[in-house]
Design a protein around this motif. Structure first.
Motif, PDB file in Angstrom:
ATOM      1  N   SER A  90       0.970  -1.010   0.076  1.00 13.80           N
ATOM      2  CA  SER A  90      -0.160   0.040   0.118  1.00 13.80           C
ATOM      3  C   SER A  90       0.942   1.234   0.150  1.00 13.80           C
ATOM      4  O   SER A  90       2.083   1.327   0.710  1.00 13.80           O
ATOM      5  CB  SER A  90      -0.782   0.001   1.274  1.00 13.80           C
ATOM      6  OG  SER A  90      -1.594   1.252   1.402  1.00 13.80           O
ATOM      7  N   CYS A  93       0.007   5.905   4.125  1.00 12.17           N
ATOM      8  CA  CYS A  93       0.557   5.972   5.353  1.00 12.17           C
ATOM      9  C   CYS A  93      -0.321   5.177   6.651  1.00 12.17           C
ATOM     10  O   CYS A  93      -1.563   5.724   6.491  1.00 12.17           O
ATOM     11  CB  CYS A  93       0.950   7.450   5.820  1.00 12.17           C
ATOM     12  SG  CYS A  93       1.941   7.526   7.397  1.00 12.17           S
ATOM     13  N   ARG A  94       0.174   4.673   7.308  1.00 13.08           N
ATOM     14  CA  ARG A  94      -0.525   3.987   8.263  1.00 13.08           C
ATOM     15  C   ARG A  94      -0.982   5.048   9.561  1.00 13.08           C
ATOM     16  O   ARG A  94      -1.598   4.714  10.569  1.00 13.08           O
ATOM     17  CB  ARG A  94      -0.229   2.825   9.097  1.00 13.08           C
ATOM     18  CG  ARG A  94       0.438   1.879   8.217  1.00 13.08           C
ATOM     19  CD  ARG A  94      -0.831   1.260   7.217  1.00 13.08           C
ATOM     20  NE  ARG A  94      -1.658   0.187   8.031  1.00 13.08           N
ATOM     21  CZ  ARG A  94      -2.528  -0.292   7.671  1.00 13.08           C
ATOM     22  NH1 ARG A  94      -3.238   0.245   6.595  1.00 13.08           N
ATOM     23  NH2 ARG A  94      -3.435  -1.371   8.286  1.00 13.08           N
ATOM     24  N   HIS A  95      -0.949   6.183   9.451  1.00 10.07           N
ATOM     25  CA  HIS A  95      -1.037   7.327  10.566  1.00 10.07           C
ATOM     26  C   HIS A  95      -2.191   8.175  10.182  1.00 10.07           C
ATOM     27  O   HIS A  95      -3.378   7.653  10.506  1.00 10.07           O
ATOM     28  CB  HIS A  95       0.263   8.244  10.555  1.00 10.07           C
ATOM     29  CG  HIS A  95       0.083   9.434  11.534  1.00 10.07           C
ATOM     30  ND1 HIS A  95       0.453  10.613  11.197  1.00 10.07           N
ATOM     31  CD2 HIS A  95      -0.697   9.424  12.759  1.00 10.07           C
ATOM     32  CE1 HIS A  95       0.255  11.514  12.132  1.00 10.07           C
ATOM     33  NE2 HIS A  95      -0.579  10.669  13.121  1.00 10.07           N
ATOM     34  N   MET A  97      -3.153   8.688   6.944  1.00  7.46           N
ATOM     35  CA  MET A  97      -3.475   8.164   5.619  1.00  7.46           C
ATOM     36  C   MET A  97      -3.121   8.815   4.477  1.00  7.46           C
ATOM     37  O   MET A  97      -3.697   9.017   3.326  1.00  7.46           O
ATOM     38  CB  MET A  97      -5.149   7.902   5.396  1.00  7.46           C
ATOM     39  CG  MET A  97      -5.350   6.621   6.541  1.00  7.46           C
ATOM     40  SD  MET A  97      -7.188   6.662   6.798  1.00  7.46           S
ATOM     41  CE  MET A  97      -7.535   7.934   7.693  1.00  7.46           C
ATOM     42  N   TYR A 119       9.245   4.163   6.799  1.00  3.96           N
ATOM     43  CA  TYR A 119       8.949   2.592   6.497  1.00  3.96           C
ATOM     44  C   TYR A 119      10.308   1.922   6.021  1.00  3.96           C
ATOM     45  O   TYR A 119      10.726   2.812   4.948  1.00  3.96           O
ATOM     46  CB  TYR A 119       7.839   2.396   5.599  1.00  3.96           C
ATOM     47  CG  TYR A 119       6.531   3.030   6.558  1.00  3.96           C
ATOM     48  CD1 TYR A 119       5.719   2.192   7.193  1.00  3.96           C
ATOM     49  CD2 TYR A 119       5.971   4.204   6.160  1.00  3.96           C
ATOM     50  CE1 TYR A 119       4.473   2.807   7.709  1.00  3.96           C
ATOM     51  CE2 TYR A 119       4.779   4.628   6.632  1.00  3.96           C
ATOM     52  CZ  TYR A 119       4.259   4.054   7.548  1.00  3.96           C
ATOM     53  OH  TYR A 119       2.868   4.650   8.004  1.00  3.96           O
ATOM     54  N   VAL A 142       2.921  -1.957  13.465  1.00  6.58           N
ATOM     55  CA  VAL A 142       2.352  -1.187  12.027  1.00  6.58           C
ATOM     56  C   VAL A 142       3.420  -1.502  11.028  1.00  6.58           C
ATOM     57  O   VAL A 142       4.581  -1.409  11.094  1.00  6.58           O
ATOM     58  CB  VAL A 142       2.810   0.447  12.455  1.00  6.58           C
ATOM     59  CG1 VAL A 142       2.617   1.275  11.139  1.00  6.58           C
ATOM     60  CG2 VAL A 142       1.848   0.788  13.767  1.00  6.58           C
ATOM     61  N   LYS A 143       2.810  -1.799   9.755  1.00  2.86           N
ATOM     62  CA  LYS A 143       3.174  -2.046   8.606  1.00  2.86           C
ATOM     63  C   LYS A 143       2.548  -1.928   7.310  1.00  2.86           C
ATOM     64  O   LYS A 143       1.199  -2.070   7.524  1.00  2.86           O
ATOM     65  CB  LYS A 143       3.601  -3.845   8.740  1.00  2.86           C
ATOM     66  CG  LYS A 143       4.583  -4.281   7.689  1.00  2.86           C
ATOM     67  CD  LYS A 143       5.006  -5.519   7.696  1.00  2.86           C
ATOM     68  CE  LYS A 143       6.005  -6.058   6.528  1.00  2.86           C
ATOM     69  NZ  LYS A 143       6.461  -7.408   6.685  1.00  2.86           N
ATOM     70  N   LEU A 144       2.926  -1.583   6.464  1.00  2.00           N
ATOM     71  CA  LEU A 144       2.242  -1.312   5.317  1.00  2.00           C
ATOM     72  C   LEU A 144       1.731  -2.383   4.651  1.00  2.00           C
ATOM     73  O   LEU A 144       2.412  -3.564   4.583  1.00  2.00           O
ATOM     74  CB  LEU A 144       3.133  -0.396   4.044  1.00  2.00           C
ATOM     75  CG  LEU A 144       3.440   1.003   4.575  1.00  2.00           C
ATOM     76  CD1 LEU A 144       4.616   1.348   3.321  1.00  2.00           C
ATOM     77  CD2 LEU A 144       2.344   1.654   4.630  1.00  2.00           C
TER      78      LEU A 144
END
Length: 380
Positions: A90, A93-95, A97, A119, A142-144
């Motif tokens: 993806s 971002c997992r924060h 977005m 990352y 946390v990982k993409l």
């Protein structure tokens, strides 16, 4: 009592269109090109589930090389990791977005341009500034999200679907047909992005049939082809194909004099594969080119256009001049195709337009229509 006829959707129209024998086939209905609702079905049932080409592995030679793409609205990164493996993940971002990377390039890490969450090339979170006071935050969790990515004959293939069979399985027959050409050894020498004002299926169909070559391409490759020699055999559920026997009007389409592996008609046969849904590949003994298509709307298509030369031509001291000759010719061919396909889209929007009967040279178009119908109508 009023009797109302049932409402017919574009998907219904297409199902009826492909339910006849090929000998009675007509071109696809206007609605399947122009309808936003039908495009939504294509994005959901085709592009979000099938293998989509991201280009050639040549584009990602070194660790940290990356490219970005979108499939059915999903932003994706494809990269070469530190161990030399291809990965897709993806691009969100997992924060908060934000999208992360743009275009192509090389990077040691993936850094969010919004808050600098960083990352690793495997998608794991390396660092997140000013997050130490949030007790729910755990960096190691946390990982993409990973996306499936595989190499096929030198092409990078990506899919959002965890269950669709691998290209090596569904395209094994196509691979065997051109094993003698060793397509994986061809070098990509150009890669471009374009947007044309036509429907993606109009452009796909244009590639699938060579019936148009003598007229649409009369200034370029039309004279190198005899439509009476064209072969349009039955395809499979995963691809269709046909071949063209070239003469020396396009000399770089013939095998290099030093290429002794190829004999007889192998030395002058061009292979054209339409890998469903949207990878179109033209392979000659001397050069290749490809289109990877993605709809931007009913009347716009995003095109990845790439190509290059076979190993014997790349080793030739005259390679730079030969490459320039091929690229200039392909640019001219593309301009001709753009004109033809944009005229088709303008025409099919006419209220007076009506799909006509197909030639025997348009069997691949009918099979492609059958494929699209199967997918949008839930039949496979």
């Amino acid at each position: 009592m009023n009797v109302h006829s049932p409402v017919t959707t574009p998907a219904d129209e297409l199902r009826a269109n492909v339910s006849v024998p090929f000998e009675a086939a007509k071109a696809m209905p206007r609605s399947v090109y122009a309808s936003p609702d039908f495009l939504a079905l294509e994005l959901e049932h085709i592009f979000a589930k099938e293998w989509i080409c991201a280009g050639r592995t040549d584009a990602l030679k070194n660790p940290g090389d990356y490219l970005t793409m979108e499939i059915a609205g999903e932003p994706i990164i494809v990269l070469r990791d530190r161990d030399g493996a291809l990965r897709a993940m993806s691009n969100v971002c997992r924060h908060r977005m934000s999208t992360l990377l743009e275009g192509r390039g090389n990077t040691r890490a993936i850094v969010c341009p919004y808050h600098a969450w960083t990352y690793n090339l495997d998608g794991s979170l390396r660092g997140a500034p000013a997050m130490g006071q949030n007790e729910s935050f755990c960096k190691t969790e946390v990982k993409l999200p990973a996306v499936r990515c595989e190499e096929w004959l030198g092409f990078i293939m990506v899919t959002l679907d965890p269950d669709t069979p691998p290209p090596s399985e569904t395209l094994a027959e196509a691979e065997a047909m051109i094993a003698h050409l060793d397509l994986a050894s061809y070098s990509e020498t150009f890669r471009e992005n374009h947007v044309w004002d036509t429907n993606w299926k109009v452009l796909a169909e244009n590639f699938m049939e060579s019936y148009h070559l003598p007229v649409c391409h009369r200034e370029t490759i039309g004279g190198s082809t005899d439509i009476d020699e064209m072969v349009c055999p039955e395809g499979t559920e995963a691809f269709n194909w046909h071949t063209i026997l070239r003469n020396d009007a396009v000399p770089l389409a013939l095998a290099h004099p030093s290429d002794t592996r190829l004999t007889g008609d192998q030395r002058r046969t061009t292979w054209l594969f339409a890998i469903y849904p949207s990878l179109m590949i033209s392979i000659t003994p001397g050069y290749f080119w490809y289109l990877s298509l993605h709809p931007e709307g009913p009347g716009k298509v995003r095109i990845l256009f790439g190509g290059g030369m076979s190993a014997p031509y790349m080793a030739d001291p005259q390679a730079p001049a030969q490459l320039a000759t091929v690229k200039a010719m392909l640019d001219h061919v593309n301009a001709e195709d753009r004109g033809c396909t944009e005229r088709v889209y303008r025409g099919l929007l006419s209220r007076l337009a009506d799909p006509g009967a197909l030639s025997h040279l348009e069997r691949p178009n009918f099979e492609f229509a059958q494929y699209v119908s199967r997918k949008v109508n839930g039949a496979g």
